[in-house]
Motif scaffolding. Sequence first.
Motif, short mmCIF file in Angstrom:
data_model
loop_
_atom_site.label_atom_id
_atom_site.label_comp_id
_atom_site.label_asym_id
_atom_site.label_seq_id
_atom_site.Cartn_x
_atom_site.Cartn_y
_atom_site.Cartn_z
N CYS A 96 72.12 35.15 58.48
CA CYS A 96 73.75 34.89 58.98
C CYS A 96 74.35 35.13 57.79
CB CYS A 96 73.86 33.42 59.43
SG CYS A 96 73.34 32.14 58.47
N ASN A 97 75.85 35.20 57.83
CA ASN A 97 76.60 35.37 56.68
C ASN A 97 78.00 35.44 57.27
OD1 ASN A 97 77.64 35.52 54.16
ND2 ASN A 97 75.94 36.65 53.24
N ALA A 98 78.95 35.38 56.32
CA ALA A 98 80.48 35.55 56.80
C ALA A 98 80.97 36.83 56.12
CB ALA A 98 81.26 34.38 56.22
N PRO A 99 81.08 37.78 56.96
CA PRO A 99 81.57 38.93 56.30
C PRO A 99 83.09 39.00 56.02
CG PRO A 99 81.56 38.96 58.81
CD PRO A 99 80.94 37.94 58.42
N ILE A 100 83.47 39.76 54.83
CA ILE A 100 85.06 39.85 54.67
C ILE A 100 85.45 41.26 55.17
CG2 ILE A 100 86.45 40.21 52.67
CD1 ILE A 100 84.04 38.79 50.81
N SER A 101 86.62 40.73 55.99
CA SER A 101 87.11 41.62 56.84
C SER A 101 87.58 42.96 55.81
CB SER A 101 88.51 41.12 57.49
OG SER A 101 88.22 39.89 57.93
N ASN A 102 87.25 44.20 56.56
CA ASN A 102 87.81 45.47 55.94
C ASN A 102 87.09 45.75 54.80
OD1 ASN A 102 89.34 45.85 58.20
ND2 ASN A 102 90.95 44.75 57.08
N SER A 103 85.85 45.30 54.61
CA SER A 103 84.98 45.41 53.20
C SER A 103 83.64 45.38 53.72
CB SER A 103 85.37 44.53 52.22
OG SER A 103 84.70 43.05 52.58
N GLY A 104 82.72 45.85 53.05
CA GLY A 104 81.32 45.70 53.29
C GLY A 104 80.82 44.55 52.58
N ASP A 105 81.63 43.59 52.07
CA ASP A 105 81.15 42.41 51.40
C ASP A 105 81.07 40.99 52.37
OD1 ASP A 105 81.45 41.83 47.93
OD2 ASP A 105 79.98 41.40 49.14
N TYR A 106 80.37 40.07 51.53
CA TYR A 106 80.41 38.86 52.30
C TYR A 106 80.66 37.54 51.36
CZ TYR A 106 77.34 42.19 55.29
OH TYR A 106 77.33 43.06 56.02
N TYR A 107 81.03 36.65 52.17
CA TYR A 107 81.59 35.27 51.26
C TYR A 107 80.39 34.73 50.63
CZ TYR A 107 86.41 35.70 52.90
OH TYR A 107 87.65 36.23 53.49
N PHE A 108 79.21 34.80 51.11
CA PHE A 108 78.18 33.83 50.74
C PHE A 108 76.95 34.69 50.36
CE2 PHE A 108 81.08 30.80 52.00
CZ PHE A 108 81.29 30.79 53.65
#
Length: 120
Positions: A96-108
């Motif tokens: 699980c993770n929190a995706p950052i909108s409009n990017s391929g990155d994640y918050y955690f």
Amino acid sequence: QVQLVESGGGLVQAGGSLRLSCAASGRIFSSYAMGWFRQAPGKEREFVAAISWSGGNTYYADSVKGRFTASRDNAKNSVFLQMDSLKAEDTAVYFCNAPISNSGDYYFNWGQGTQVTVSS
């Protein structure tokens, strides 16, 4: 720093069910949309499901639509993935993770994941 801990995986026969949990420690994550992802051996990590911060909206990959259900309990800093009618191709490590909108990155940072093995 939020730490994610996935649990609930295991070995199950095709057609069976599992319920995965993702617990977040540290800063409250209730304001984040959360996603479930999986990675099978030799394959890239792929999107499985997502749930909005309120839990009011959910999204699923076509491969799991109608079989998996995402939910969350913000009071417990947790998200869940109910997996029914499991298939051999669902075998993977789930994250699980929190995706950052409009990017391929994640918050955690990524957790260790939980292994799901479906025998046919």
